[in-house]
Design an enzyme around this catalytic site. Structure first.
Site, mmCIF file in Angstrom:
data_model
loop_
_atom_site.group_PDB
_atom_site.id
_atom_site.type_symbol
_atom_site.label_atom_id
_atom_site.label_comp_id
_atom_site.label_asym_id
_atom_site.label_seq_id
_atom_site.Cartn_x
_atom_site.Cartn_y
_atom_site.Cartn_z
ATOM 1 N N SER A 149 -8.375 4.934 -12.029
ATOM 2 C CA SER A 149 -8.917 3.758 -11.376
ATOM 3 C C SER A 149 -10.297 4.042 -10.784
ATOM 4 O O SER A 149 -11.234 4.356 -11.518
ATOM 5 C CB SER A 149 -7.926 3.265 -10.320
ATOM 6 O OG SER A 149 -8.296 2.023 -9.789
ATOM 7 N N ASP A 218 -2.819 -5.236 -16.500
ATOM 8 C CA ASP A 218 -3.498 -4.717 -15.312
ATOM 9 C C ASP A 218 -4.112 -5.872 -14.524
ATOM 10 O O ASP A 218 -5.048 -6.526 -14.994
ATOM 11 C CB ASP A 218 -4.598 -3.739 -15.738
ATOM 12 C CG ASP A 218 -5.155 -2.934 -14.568
ATOM 13 O OD1 ASP A 218 -5.181 -3.467 -13.440
ATOM 14 O OD2 ASP A 218 -5.566 -1.788 -14.789
ATOM 15 N N HIS A 247 -1.376 -1.609 -13.329
ATOM 16 C CA HIS A 247 -2.581 -0.855 -12.969
ATOM 17 C C HIS A 247 -2.325 0.607 -12.638
ATOM 18 O O HIS A 247 -3.109 1.468 -13.034
ATOM 19 C CB HIS A 247 -3.265 -1.520 -11.770
ATOM 20 C CG HIS A 247 -4.509 -0.815 -11.337
ATOM 21 N ND1 HIS A 247 -5.635 -0.751 -12.124
ATOM 22 C CD2 HIS A 247 -4.798 -0.119 -10.197
ATOM 23 C CE1 HIS A 247 -6.576 -0.059 -11.499
ATOM 24 N NE2 HIS A 247 -6.088 0.335 -10.332
#
Length: 282
Positions: A149, A218, A247
């Site tokens: 991320s 996501d 995610h």
């Protein structure tokens, strides 16, 4: 009527300006949702790991978990996302080292007991500090950078500046500004955002093999961001599309198999390099 409309417009503009001002002043607290709770490797149940502290050039102390690799095994340098702490990644630390591989999982400044406050420049300094610590004892041909991320921007920047054996990006973005503009569509994000992590601008500097993983569901960083970044990258590269994954669970939702194969290829290259060096010895 005109008078009332004018007053309404002025009031609306004032409220908008106040809202944008508050967003600007509080942006880093939104972008970096750090937990300051520190957990040791033994407390996390990580056998074979050591707790270490890295000192950055600007004097910050970074908490990290380290597990040395077995001979011939790859080392993963892991950069986590914007929320939580090392504790939240304990299962990943275990999964990524089950086969005798090494791992350095760093807690950014301001996270998990590390000193300082997070900024884009600060996180890049943290990454270089971690890289240099590993490079004192191991060749870059064994080092794979893993970004999760927010950490994908950290990983891309590091791999564009230093030699690595491979790069793994888990739910990456083109830039944090582009992601934020989807959420704060009413604000001039591109002008106001301080830490934009513009991965798309530098991804082509990376020459090492690349693995990108992204979930189709996501809700934080839509898969099209990962696809766009992947398209801009050089070969060799692999994109793993994880159907139904969100995610923060790509590794657990099938990505581990792809990561294991990627690291195995790095280890094949390590073995080939060693064989070649032995053959050169008279």
């Amino acid at each position: 009527m005109i008078k009332y409309l004018s007053q309404f417009a002025i009031a609306f503009a004032s409220l908008y300006a106040l809202g944008i001002g508050a967003l600007y002043l509080g942006q880093r607290s939104i972008q970096y949702q750090a937990s300051t709770d520190r957990t040791t490797a033994p407390e996390a149940g990580l056998a074979g790991f050591q707790d270490i502290v890295l000192i950055t050039p600007d004097g910050e102390k970074l908490v990290a978990w380290w597990k040395a690799p077995n001979p011939g095994k790859a080392i993963t340098l892991y950069f986590h996302g914007n929320g939580g702490s090392l504790w939240n990644r304990r299962d990943r630390a275990r999964s990524l080292t089950d086969d005798g591989r090494g791992l350095l999982m760093v807690s950014y400044r301001g996270y998990s007991g590390s000193t300082g406050s997070p900024t884009e420049a600060g996180l890049h300094t943290d990454a270089l500090t971690a890289y240099d610590w590993i490079a004192k004892s191991y060749e870059p041909s064994r080092l794979v950078v893993y970004g999760e991320s927010l950490g994908t921007g950290v990983a891309v920047r590091l791999a564009s500046d230093r030699p690595v054996a491979g790069v793994i990006l888990d739910a990456p973005y083109t830039s944090t500004a582009e992601v934020a503009s989807k959420i704060y569509w009413y604000a001039p994000v591109g002008l106001l955002m301080l830490d934009q992590f513009r991965s798309l601008d530098i991804i082509q500097k990376i020459k090492a093999p690349l693995l990108v993983m992204h979930g189709t569901k996501d809700p934080v960083i839509p898969i099209e961001f990962g696809e766009k970044l992947f398209t801009a990258a050089h070969e060799p590269k692999t994109f793993v599309r994880l159907e139904g994954s969100g995610h923060s669970s790509n590794l657990e939702d099938g990505g581990l198999k792809a990561v294991d194969a990627f690291l195995s290829n790095v280890e094949i290259q390590i073995a080939s390099s060693r064989s070649a060096k032995k053959a050169e010895v008279p």
